[in-house]
Design a protein around this motif. Sequence first.
Motif, PDB file in Angstrom:
ATOM      1  N   THR A 188       0.756  -1.120   0.370  1.00  0.00           N
ATOM      2  CA  THR A 188       0.160  -0.412  -0.078  1.00  0.00           C
ATOM      3  C   THR A 188       0.584   0.924  -0.285  1.00  0.00           C
ATOM      4  O   THR A 188       0.106   2.930   0.182  1.00  0.00           O
ATOM      5  N   TYR A 206       0.771   5.029  -1.630  1.00  0.00           N
ATOM      6  CA  TYR A 206      -1.042   5.206  -2.089  1.00  0.00           C
ATOM      7  C   TYR A 206      -1.128   6.273  -1.078  1.00  0.00           C
ATOM      8  O   TYR A 206      -1.381   6.199  -0.295  1.00  0.00           O
ATOM      9  N   ALA A 217      -6.483  -0.244  -1.699  1.00  0.00           N
ATOM     10  CA  ALA A 217      -5.515   0.072  -2.071  1.00  0.00           C
ATOM     11  C   ALA A 217      -4.314  -1.927  -2.383  1.00  0.00           C
ATOM     12  O   ALA A 217      -3.307  -1.510  -3.161  1.00  0.00           O
TER      13      ALA A 217
END
Length: 466
Positions: free
Chosen positions: A147, A150, A170
Amino acid sequence: MANSRIKELQGERESVQKKTFTKWMNSFLDKVNLHVDDLFTDLSDGRLLIRLLEILSGERIGQIGRGRLRINKIENVGKAISFLQQKKVNLENIGAEDIVDGNPRLILGLIWTIILRFEIQDIQLEDESMEMRSAKEALLLWCQRKTAGYPGVRVTDFHSSWKDGLAFNALIHKHRPDLIDFGSLRAGAPLVNLNNAFDVAEKCLGISKLLDAEDVNVPHPDDKSIMTYLVSYYHYFSKMKAEETGGRRLNKIVGIMVDIENMKEEYDRLCSNLLDWIERTVVALSDREFSNSLGGMQKLMADFKTYRTVEKPPKYTERGNLEVHLFNVQTKLRAARQKTWYPPEGKLVSDINKAWVRLEAAEHEREVALRKELMRQERLEQLADKFSRKASLRKLWLGDMSSVLDKLDRGQDVHAVDAALKRHEAISTEVNAGGSRIQVIRDLSQELSQERYHALPSVQTRVEDD
């Protein structure tokens, strides 16, 4: 007030864990047509617990006891606990009696321990220092790496970092950007974000929806429930990555789908053959046009025994093999990320079971009817034998009487006439007694006639001749 609030939070956490762990168990048990409705009561007999461990481990634990007594339940749960202990799982303060008695806290602890052992323990990941992390740390590190970058996503734990749903989206977008429009998501709409991720994961990836958005979008989300759900993502995407090898992966998928289609056709063929056999056999077993003789009935009984011992057992095996075959189809579909396949109407496992019930009923009724008719034929043979003996005796008696009457006709002197008269009286007495014997023979003949005795013409001939 503080204690009351703590108890309230504990109750909420317990409720969420119960819901999540139940869904997690069913994601495995549904594959073998088993289901948990209430986690705190359905595990008490140990059967579902043993089947879950067998599925997760791929090993056989042993014979599952079928008794319903408390001691039988404790024995089953004890087998499951012993199996876990053999796997070096620490089950401190958890005993078989606790599970049988439905102790909520210890049941949740047991399931969480199983999740750790079979779902999380094998996760391995190195950090920047090349040091191996623990399973929990490795899972967190994996989530952080996937992730990273993001907007609005910062994963630091397994509770508050997931409240707004962006991190779940994500994770999916990182591996399948075609499924998520991440730019359209807003941190201010947590329920929308959470439901979007959960729905996409379930519908497009086949990842069971273990969490409800309302259980995550709370001040203090349950970390164990979130970890249980996230590990499904980890295993799914790790497997997907391992299989992404261009043409080899494509060929593998094509090969699997071809195999599945062949297995579907094989199931359809086997199912049709078995159902056709059942229907033909039910019709044959329902036939009541029996042979009207003892020998014929004895042959029918022998044929019935052959059906039970020779013809039926292989079909029973086929019935069991069909269930296994269908399970294998579903397993392959699941492994291939395909939708569950259901056989055509009339060829479901339940349809086969219903047909088998009709077969068993027809078989029982056939046996009762055969035995009843066999007993009737045996009784008729006994009656016919009795008739034959009585008729033979009557014929001998009539011959004796005829001889006496001939001698009476030839008598000429007084003494001869006197002797003849005495013999006449004796003959009259014999005739009166013989009348009852004649009536017995007629009664036997009539009964044989009413019961449709197979050799009735010969009986009637003897009656007429005499």
